[in-house]
Design a protein around this motif. Structure first.
Motif, PDB file in Angstrom:
ATOM      1  N   ASN A 177       0.833  -1.019   0.059  1.00  0.00           N
ATOM      2  CA  ASN A 177       0.045   0.056  -0.002  1.00  0.00           C
ATOM      3  C   ASN A 177       0.773   1.199  -0.125  1.00  0.00           C
ATOM      4  N   PRO A 178       1.050   1.918  -0.929  1.00  0.00           N
ATOM      5  CA  PRO A 178       2.218   2.990  -1.241  1.00  0.00           C
ATOM      6  C   PRO A 178       1.572   4.349  -0.570  1.00  0.00           C
ATOM      7  N   ARG A 179       0.448   4.150   0.086  1.00  0.00           N
ATOM      8  CA  ARG A 179       0.023   5.375   0.729  1.00  0.00           C
ATOM      9  C   ARG A 179       0.411   5.325   2.145  1.00  0.00           C
ATOM     10  N   ILE A 180       1.261   4.387   2.479  1.00  0.00           N
ATOM     11  CA  ILE A 180       1.722   4.174   4.013  1.00  0.00           C
ATOM     12  C   ILE A 180       3.098   4.314   4.088  1.00  0.00           C
ATOM     13  N   ILE A 181       3.726   5.187   4.969  1.00  0.00           N
ATOM     14  CA  ILE A 181       4.956   4.958   5.240  1.00  0.00           C
ATOM     15  C   ILE A 181       5.537   4.656   6.502  1.00  0.00           C
ATOM     16  N   TYR A 182       6.243   3.624   6.892  1.00  0.00           N
ATOM     17  CA  TYR A 182       6.541   3.193   8.428  1.00  0.00           C
ATOM     18  C   TYR A 182       7.761   4.106   9.058  1.00  0.00           C
ATOM     19  N   VAL A 183       7.839   4.815   9.958  1.00  0.00           N
ATOM     20  CA  VAL A 183       8.825   5.655  10.361  1.00  0.00           C
ATOM     21  C   VAL A 183       9.398   4.949  11.769  1.00  0.00           C
ATOM     22  N   SER A 184      10.499   4.609  11.677  1.00  0.00           N
ATOM     23  CA  SER A 184      11.069   3.584  12.968  1.00  0.00           C
ATOM     24  C   SER A 184      12.171   4.671  13.702  1.00  0.00           C
ATOM     25  N   SER A 185      12.362   4.274  14.977  1.00  0.00           N
ATOM     26  CA  SER A 185      13.520   4.575  15.651  1.00  0.00           C
ATOM     27  C   SER A 185      14.038   3.602  16.539  1.00  0.00           C
ATOM     28  N   SER A 186      15.134   3.697  17.074  1.00  0.00           N
ATOM     29  CA  SER A 186      15.625   2.828  17.969  1.00  0.00           C
ATOM     30  C   SER A 186      15.210   2.839  19.427  1.00  0.00           C
ATOM     31  N   GLU A 187      14.476   3.820  19.783  1.00  0.00           N
ATOM     32  CA  GLU A 187      14.124   4.212  20.948  1.00  0.00           C
ATOM     33  C   GLU A 187      12.695   3.398  21.173  1.00  0.00           C
ATOM     34  N   SER A 188      12.142   2.320  22.039  1.00  0.00           N
ATOM     35  CA  SER A 188      10.928   1.926  22.313  1.00  0.00           C
ATOM     36  C   SER A 188       9.882   2.896  22.556  1.00  0.00           C
ATOM     37  N   LEU A 189       8.792   2.694  21.882  1.00  0.00           N
ATOM     38  CA  LEU A 189       7.662   3.422  22.347  1.00  0.00           C
ATOM     39  C   LEU A 189       6.543   2.665  23.413  1.00  0.00           C
ATOM     40  N   ARG A 190       5.851   3.352  24.139  1.00  0.00           N
ATOM     41  CA  ARG A 190       4.962   2.876  25.154  1.00  0.00           C
ATOM     42  C   ARG A 190       3.840   3.108  25.189  1.00  0.00           C
ATOM     43  N   PHE A 191       2.627   2.465  25.598  1.00  0.00           N
ATOM     44  CA  PHE A 191       1.392   2.754  25.539  1.00  0.00           C
ATOM     45  C   PHE A 191       1.078   4.054  26.406  1.00  0.00           C
ATOM     46  N   ASP A 192       1.881   4.349  27.321  1.00  0.00           N
ATOM     47  CA  ASP A 192       1.506   5.447  28.018  1.00  0.00           C
ATOM     48  C   ASP A 192       1.942   6.814  27.660  1.00  0.00           C
ATOM     49  N   GLN A 193       2.672   6.854  26.607  1.00  0.00           N
ATOM     50  CA  GLN A 193       3.521   8.020  26.059  1.00  0.00           C
ATOM     51  C   GLN A 193       2.482   8.795  25.317  1.00  0.00           C
ATOM     52  N   SER A 194       2.890  10.199  25.232  1.00  0.00           N
ATOM     53  CA  SER A 194       2.219  11.189  24.233  1.00  0.00           C
ATOM     54  C   SER A 194       3.209  11.374  23.023  1.00  0.00           C
ATOM     55  N   ILE A 195       2.847  10.980  21.739  1.00  0.00           N
ATOM     56  CA  ILE A 195       3.680  10.702  20.775  1.00  0.00           C
ATOM     57  C   ILE A 195       3.164  11.583  19.305  1.00  0.00           C
ATOM     58  N   LYS A 196       4.104  12.255  18.924  1.00  0.00           N
ATOM     59  CA  LYS A 196       4.027  13.294  18.090  1.00  0.00           C
ATOM     60  C   LYS A 196       5.051  13.335  16.816  1.00  0.00           C
ATOM     61  N   ILE A 197       4.781  13.360  15.658  1.00  0.00           N
ATOM     62  CA  ILE A 197       5.639  13.357  14.414  1.00  0.00           C
ATOM     63  C   ILE A 197       6.025  14.319  13.573  1.00  0.00           C
ATOM     64  N   SER A 198       6.724  14.765  13.255  1.00  0.00           N
ATOM     65  CA  SER A 198       7.130  15.930  11.997  1.00  0.00           C
ATOM     66  C   SER A 198       7.902  15.299  10.969  1.00  0.00           C
ATOM     67  N   TYR A 199       7.678  16.009   9.698  1.00  0.00           N
ATOM     68  CA  TYR A 199       8.425  15.792   8.489  1.00  0.00           C
ATOM     69  C   TYR A 199       8.983  16.907   8.241  1.00  0.00           C
ATOM     70  N   GLU A 200      10.355  17.094   8.334  1.00  0.00           N
ATOM     71  CA  GLU A 200      10.883  18.311   7.969  1.00  0.00           C
ATOM     72  C   GLU A 200      11.766  18.433   6.848  1.00  0.00           C
ATOM     73  N   GLN A 201      12.107  17.692   6.216  1.00  0.00           N
ATOM     74  CA  GLN A 201      13.053  17.543   4.751  1.00  0.00           C
ATOM     75  C   GLN A 201      12.761  16.568   4.237  1.00  0.00           C
ATOM     76  N   GLY A 202      12.833  16.547   2.778  1.00  0.00           N
ATOM     77  CA  GLY A 202      12.868  15.659   1.791  1.00  0.00           C
ATOM     78  C   GLY A 202      12.016  15.742   0.512  1.00  0.00           C
ATOM     79  N   ASP A 203      12.264  15.321  -0.309  1.00  0.00           N
ATOM     80  CA  ASP A 203      11.537  15.194  -1.731  1.00  0.00           C
ATOM     81  C   ASP A 203      10.639  14.101  -2.174  1.00  0.00           C
ATOM     82  N   ILE A 204       9.796  13.608  -1.085  1.00  0.00           N
ATOM     83  CA  ILE A 204       8.762  12.761  -1.351  1.00  0.00           C
ATOM     84  C   ILE A 204       7.681  12.879  -2.253  1.00  0.00           C
ATOM     85  N   GLN A 205       7.513  12.073  -3.253  1.00  0.00           N
ATOM     86  CA  GLN A 205       6.525  12.471  -4.403  1.00  0.00           C
ATOM     87  C   GLN A 205       5.437  11.476  -4.291  1.00  0.00           C
ATOM     88  N   SER A 206       4.226  11.898  -4.743  1.00  0.00           N
ATOM     89  CA  SER A 206       3.269  11.006  -5.115  1.00  0.00           C
ATOM     90  C   SER A 206       3.082  10.703  -6.252  1.00  0.00           C
TER      91      SER A 206
END
Length: 858
Positions: A587-616
Motif C-alpha cells: 500500500n504505497p499510501r503508507i510510510i513506516y517511520v522507525s526509531s531505535s527508542e521503544s515506544l510505550r502505551f502511556d506516552q504522548s507521541i507526535k511526528i514531524s516531516y521536516e525535510q525531503g523530496d517525497i513525491q506522489s
C-alpha cells in the motif's frame, strides 16, 4: 439438515405466534381452504421443497451429506388411525420421497443420514420440533407408540441395509422429556438398535442425548460397535471448553462424535463453530437449508403480500380471506419453495467453507469507479478483514444475553446491520443502520482513471454528530467528516466529501466509522479532475508497533523513497531523529517511520516531516508537517506492583463478564471452569518478593488456578498455584494471599483455571520490601468503567505533595490539578464533558514517582 420438508416447524413459516406444531399449522390451513385443497397444498409442498436441483446445489457448494428429518406419519399411520390395534400400516409416500432423495444424493456422491425428527406421539414437550400433540399420548406415555417407532426403524433398515450412500440412522431427534436417569430413553435406544441389527449390520447408529440432544446421562458406555454420539450446538461460545464435556465422552469411550445440528446464527458464529469442529475431527450438519425470509440459511423463501395477509388474519388482525385467495396464496408459496425461485445467500456458504481456512476477502460485487457503490455490497470475508461490527453473533447460551447480530434482519448474515430502505436515490432497496464507532466496511473497486473524485454519501440521521473517514486498504485517505442531522432515520440527504484521490491501482476501499449515529445507503463516486489539483498530505498517523509509526497519506507515493528525508518523533516532549522510513510494500499510501527508542502505551507521541523530496505518483511533493499527533494503539502494560482488574485481559478462552457487587462495583469474571484461561500484559518494575492477593467468590465449590509469566522468548515460568475455598455466595468476596517471587521484566501473565467454578474480581501485587516511596495504601479508583466521574482514594504512611492529570488516547491532557501535601487522599475526577473512550489517570508524588490507571468512559 433438510428442516421444513417432511416436517414443518412454525418458526420457519412465521406461524409460531398461533401455530407452532405441524398439526396446528395444518388445522389453520384446513380451516381456510378445506380438506381437499389442504391435501393438494401438502402434496405440492413435498414435491417442491426438496428436488434434485437442491441436491445438485448442495453438492456444488461443498456439502457431502444431507440429514433427512423424517415425520413418521409419511411412513405409517398414527396409532389412533390403525385399523387393527397394534399393527403397522406402511405408507408409500415417505419411502418414495426418501428413495428419490437417496438417488439424487447417490448421483452426486453425497451421503444421506436418516433422522427420525417426529416420532410416533412426539418425543418431547417442545411441540414444534416433533409435532407433539399434548391431547394424545406421547412416545413416552404409550407403549404402542414406542412399538411403532421400533418397527419403523426396522422397516427403514431392511429397505436400506445394502445402500452405501446411506450414512446411518439418527434414532431420535432432540428428545426433551423428564426421565429418571434417562432410563426410558436408553431402553428405547437399545430396543431400536436390536431391531435394526437383525436386518442391517452395516450402518452407523447415531445417538442423541435427552434435553435437545445434549444430556447423555445413562447413555454411556456405547452398546454397539458401530455407534456415534450426536450432540447439537447452538448459541454458545465457540471454544474448546464449550465442547470439552463431549470430547471427554469421546476420549473415555473411544467413540466418534457428529454434531447433527448447528446454525441459526451469524456468519461469524458459523465460521468459528465449523473451524472448532474440524480442528477436533468432528463432523457436522447445519440447520436448515431454507425457510421463509431467511438470512442465516443458504436459501431464503420469498414472503409474498398474499402470505402476509394470511398471517395477519391468523394473528387476529384482519378479515377472513376467501377460500380462493387463500388457496392460490398457499399454492404460490409452494412454487417459491423451488430452489430456482429462492434467494441464494452466497455470504452464508462463503462463511461455512472458504472463510473457515482463509482470511482473504472476496468481492461480493466489483464496483466500477466512477459509479454508485451500495453500502450493503461490502466484501465477503471474516470479521476484521472484510468488515468490522461491534455485535457479530449470538452467544446467549453462554452469556445469558441475546444479541441480534443483524438488527435489520435483511439481505446478509454478517454482523453488519442491514434493513429495508424506501429511499429511491441511488438505492438497491437496503441500507446499513445501527452504525457504531469503530465499525467499518470494505468494498472491492475497479477505478477507471487515476483522478480526484467527489464522494456523495446517501445518509439519514435523527441526531447527527456521526463521523466517518475513507481508507484504501489500511491507510486513511481522508480526515474525519461529520454527519448532520436530517431530522429522522428515514429522511435521506447527500453528504459530499470532495477531492478524494483514487488511483487505478486501488482495489479495496473502506468507510471507517469514528462516531456512529447514522444510516448509510450508498456512495456515489463522481470524477472531478486531476489529482495534481490538490496537495499530497498526511491524513493520519498511529503506532504500528513498539518502535514504528504508521503515517497515512491521501495519495500513493512513488518508490523508492529518497534518502534525504528527515522525520522527527516527539515522545513526551523529547525529540528523536527517525532511524528508518520505508514505504508499505502493498500500500504505497503508507510510510513506516522507525526509531531505535521503544515506544510505550502511556506516552504522548507526535511526528514531524521536516525535510525531503517525497513525491506522489502524480508528481506532487508531500507537504511538510509538524507535530502531528500519533494515535497510541500500543497494548496497555499493567505495572507490578499494582492491582490488575480481572476483566482487563488481552486474551481469554471460556470466560464470562458480569456486574460485580463487590466494593467499588464494576465487572468481575464469572463461572471460571477447568480449561479456561486469561492473559494480561504486565511489567514487573522491580524484582523481588511480593504478596499476591486474589479477590474471589464462589457459592459452594472450591476452585484452583495456575499463574505463569511468559517472557519474550516464550519461556513459561510458574509463579503460583492456589486453591480457593467456597465463600457461600457468588458475590460474597474474600482475599486469598500468597507469597510469590518475581523477576524484573515485561511478560504475558497467564491465569489458567484448573478447577471451578468460581468468580474473580482482581489480582493485586504488593511488595514485601516497599520502595522508598511506598505504593499508596488502599488506593481505589471507582467506578471504572464509569459514566461521568471517578472517585480516587488512597493513603500514605507519611505526607506527600500530590498532583494528578488525565490524558486521552491521543496523549492530550484534558484535566489536571494539584492537591498539596497530604497523608490521606480523596478527590473526584469529572470527565462529563469528554467523549466516551479510554483515558489515563496519572498520580504524581513530589519526587516524580507516577502511578497510572486506565479509565474507561461509557
Amino acid at each position: 439438515g433438510l428442516g421444513g420438508w417432511m416436517l414443518q416447524e412454525g418458526y420457519m413459516l412465521q406461524t409460531s405466534d398461533f401455530a407452532s406444531a405441524q398439526y396446528q399449522i395444518r388445522s389453520r390451513i384446513t380451516e381456510l381452504i378445506g380438506k381437499e385443497n389442504t391435501e393438494e397444498f401438502y402434496s405440492r409442498w413435498l414435491a417442491n421443497h426438496m428436488r434434485r436441483a437442491d441436491v445438485d446445489s448442495l453438492n456444488s457448494w461443498g456439502f457431502n451429506l444431507v440429514r433427512l428429518p423424517m415425520h413418521y406419519n409419511l411412513f405409517t399411520l398414527p396409532i389412533e388411525d390403525e385399523p387393527i390395534e397394534g399393527e403397522h400400516t406402511w405408507l408409500d409416500k415417505g419411502f418414495a420421497l426418501t428413495d428419490s432423495l437417496i438417488a439424487w444424493c447417490k448421483d452426486n456422491e453425497m451421503y444421506v443420514m436418516l433422522d427420525l425428527h417426529a416420532a410416533p406421539g412426539g418425543q418431547g414437550r417442545d411441540q414444534a420440533i416433533s409435532d407433539y400433540d399434548p391431547t394424545k399420548p406421547s412416545l413416552w406415555e404409550s407403549k404402542a407408540n414406542r412399538d411403532k417407532t421400533v418397527a419403523l426403524w426396522k422397516q427403514l433398515a431392511e429397505r436400506y441395509a445394502n445402500e452405501p450412500w446411506v450414512a446411518g440412522y439418527d434414532l431420535l431427534n432432540e428428545p426433551n422429556w423428564e426421565m429418571n436417569g434417562n432410563i426410558p430413553l436408553r431402553d428405547l435406544y437399545l430396543e431400536i438398535t436390536d431391531s435394526i441389527r437383525t436386518v442391517d449390520q452395516n450402518h452407523i447408529i447415531f445417538i442423541e442425548g435427552n434435553w435437545f440432544a445434549n444430556d447423555f446421562t445413562g447413555l454411556t458406555p456405547p452398546w454397539d460397535n458401530n455407534m456415534v454420539y450426536s450432540p447439537h450446538k447452538y448459541w454458545s461460545v465457540n471454544d474448546k471448553p464449550s465442547i470439552q464435556w463431549v470430547l471427554d465422552i469421546r476420549d473415555t469411550y473411544n467413540i466418534p462424535l457428529f454434531f447433527g445440528e448447528s446454525g441459526e446464527n451469524s456468519n461469524v458464529w458459523f465460521r468459528d463453530a465449523i473451524r472448532l469442529f474440524e480442528d477436533e475431527d468432528i463432523g457436522w450438519a447445519w440447520w436448515p437449508l431454507k425457510k421463509i425470509e431467511s438470512i442465516s440459511g443458504p436459501l431464503s423463501i420469498a414472503k409474498t403480500e398474499g402470505y402476509t395477509t394470511l398471517l395477519e388474519y391468523w394473528k387476529g388482525n384482519g378479515i377472513k380471506p376467501t377460500e380462493e385467495f387463500a388457496s392460490q396464496t398457499l399454492f404460490d408459496l409452494t412454487e417459491l419453495l423451488r430452489v430456482e425461485n429462492c434467494t441464494y445467500q452466497k455470504d452464508v456458504i462463503d462463511a461455512m467453507f472458504r472463510q473457515v481456512y482463509s482470511e482473504k476477502t472476496k468481492a461480493y460485487k466489483t464496483n466500477a469507479i466512477p459509479g454508485v457503490v451500495y453500502a450493503t455490497d461490502y466484501d465477503l470475508g471474516q470479521i476484521g478483514y472484510a468488515y468490522f461490527d461491534t455485535e457479530a453473533a449470538n452467544y446467549n447460551v453462554s452469556t445469558g444475553t441475546y444479541t441480534s447480530w443483524n438488527n435489520g434482519w435483511a439481505l446478509r448474515n454478517d454482523g453488519v446491520d442491514i434493513e429495508v430502505c424506501e429511499d429511491l436515490v441511488n438505492s438497491n432497496g437496503y441500507n446499513v443502520g445501527w452504525i457504531d464507532a469503530g465499525e467499518w466496511m470494505q468494498y472491492d473497486i475497479e477505478v477507471a482513471r487515476s483522478a480526484l473524485y467527489d464522494v456523495s454519501l446517501r445518509i439519514a440521521s435523527a441526531t447527527g454528530g456521526g463521523r466517518f473517514k475513507f481508507k484504501v486498504g489500511n491507510a486513511d485517505i481522508t480526515t474525519s467528516h461529520q454527519v448532520p442531522s436530517t431530522g429522522a432515520w428515514t429522511n435521506w440527504t447527500n453528504v459530499v466529501v470532495p477531492d478524494v484521490m483514487l488511483d487505478t491501482s486501488d482495489s479495496k476501499f473502506r468507510i471507517y466509522i469514528d462516531e456512529g449515529g447514522f444510516n448509510l445507503s450508498s456512495l456515489e463516486f463522481i470524477e472531478t479532475g486531476s489529482s495534481q489539483n490538490i496537495a499530497t498530505r498526511i491524513t493520519n498517523s498511529k503506532t504500528h508497533n513498539s518502535s514504528t509509526i504508521q503515517v497515512d497519506l491521501n495519495k500513493p507515493l512513488t518508490t523508492p523513497l529518497p534518502a534525504n528525508c528527515s522525520f522527527i518523533i516527539h515522545i513526551d516532549g523529547s525529540d528523536i531523529q527517525a532511524d528508518e522510513y520505508i514505504i508499505d510494500s502493498e500500500n504505497p499510501r503508507i510510510i513506516y517511520v522507525s526509531s531505535s527508542e521503544s515506544l510505550r502505551f502511556d506516552q504522548s507521541i507526535k511526528i514531524s516531516y521536516e525535510q525531503g523530496d517525497i513525491q506522489s505518483t502524480d508528481g506532487v511533493f508531500l507537504d511538510y508537517f509538524e507535530m502531528e499527533p500519533v494515535l497510541n494503539t500500543l497494548e496497555i502494560i499493567y505495572p507490578i506492583p499494582g492491582k490488575i482488574e480481572a476483566e482487563d485481559f488481552i486474551y481469554q478462552e471460556g470466560v464470562q463478564l458480569e456486574s460485580s457487587e463487590d466494593n467499588g462495583g464494576g465487572l468481575n469474571i464469572g463461572f471460571l471452569d477447568s480449561g479456561d484461561f486469561l492473559e494480561y500484559q504486565v511489567e514487573v518494575k522491580e524484582g523481588g518478593d511480593y504478596i499476591l492477593q486474589y479477590r474471589v467468590a464462589s457459592e459452594r465449590s472450591t476452585g484452583s488456578c495456575r499463574l505463569t509469566l511468559i517472557d519474550e522468548e516464550e519461556n513459561e515460568i510458574e509463579i503460583d498455584r492456589s486453591n480457593f475455598p467456597s465463600t457461600g455466595a457468588w458475590q460474597d468476596w474474600t482475599n486469598l494471599e500468597k507469597e510469590v517471587s518475581l523477576t524484573e521484566g515485561v511478560y504475558t501473565m497467564r491465569l489458567s483455571i484448573l478447577s471451578g467454578p468460581f468468580n474473580l474480581n482482581w489480582m493485586n501485587f504488593i511488595p514485601i520490601e516497599p520502595p522508598e516511596i511506598e505504593f499508596p495504601i488502599g488506593l481505589s479508583v471507582r467506578p471504572n468503567p464509569f459514566v461521568d466521574q471517578v472517585t480516587v482514594t488512597a493513603g500514605f504512611s507519611v505526607p506527600h505533595k500530590i498532583s494528578w492529570d488525565v490524558h486521552d488516547i491521543l496523549g492530550q491532557r484534558v484535566k489536571s490539578n494539584e492537591i498539596g501535601f497530604s497523608k490521606g487522599l480523596e478527590f473526584t475526577v469529572s470527565l462529563r464533558d469528554q467523549p466516551q473512550g479510554h483515558y489515563f489517570l496519572n498520580i504524581y508524588l513530589e519526587d516524580e514517582t507516577r502511578y497510572q490507571y486506565k479509565l474507561v468512559k461509557f
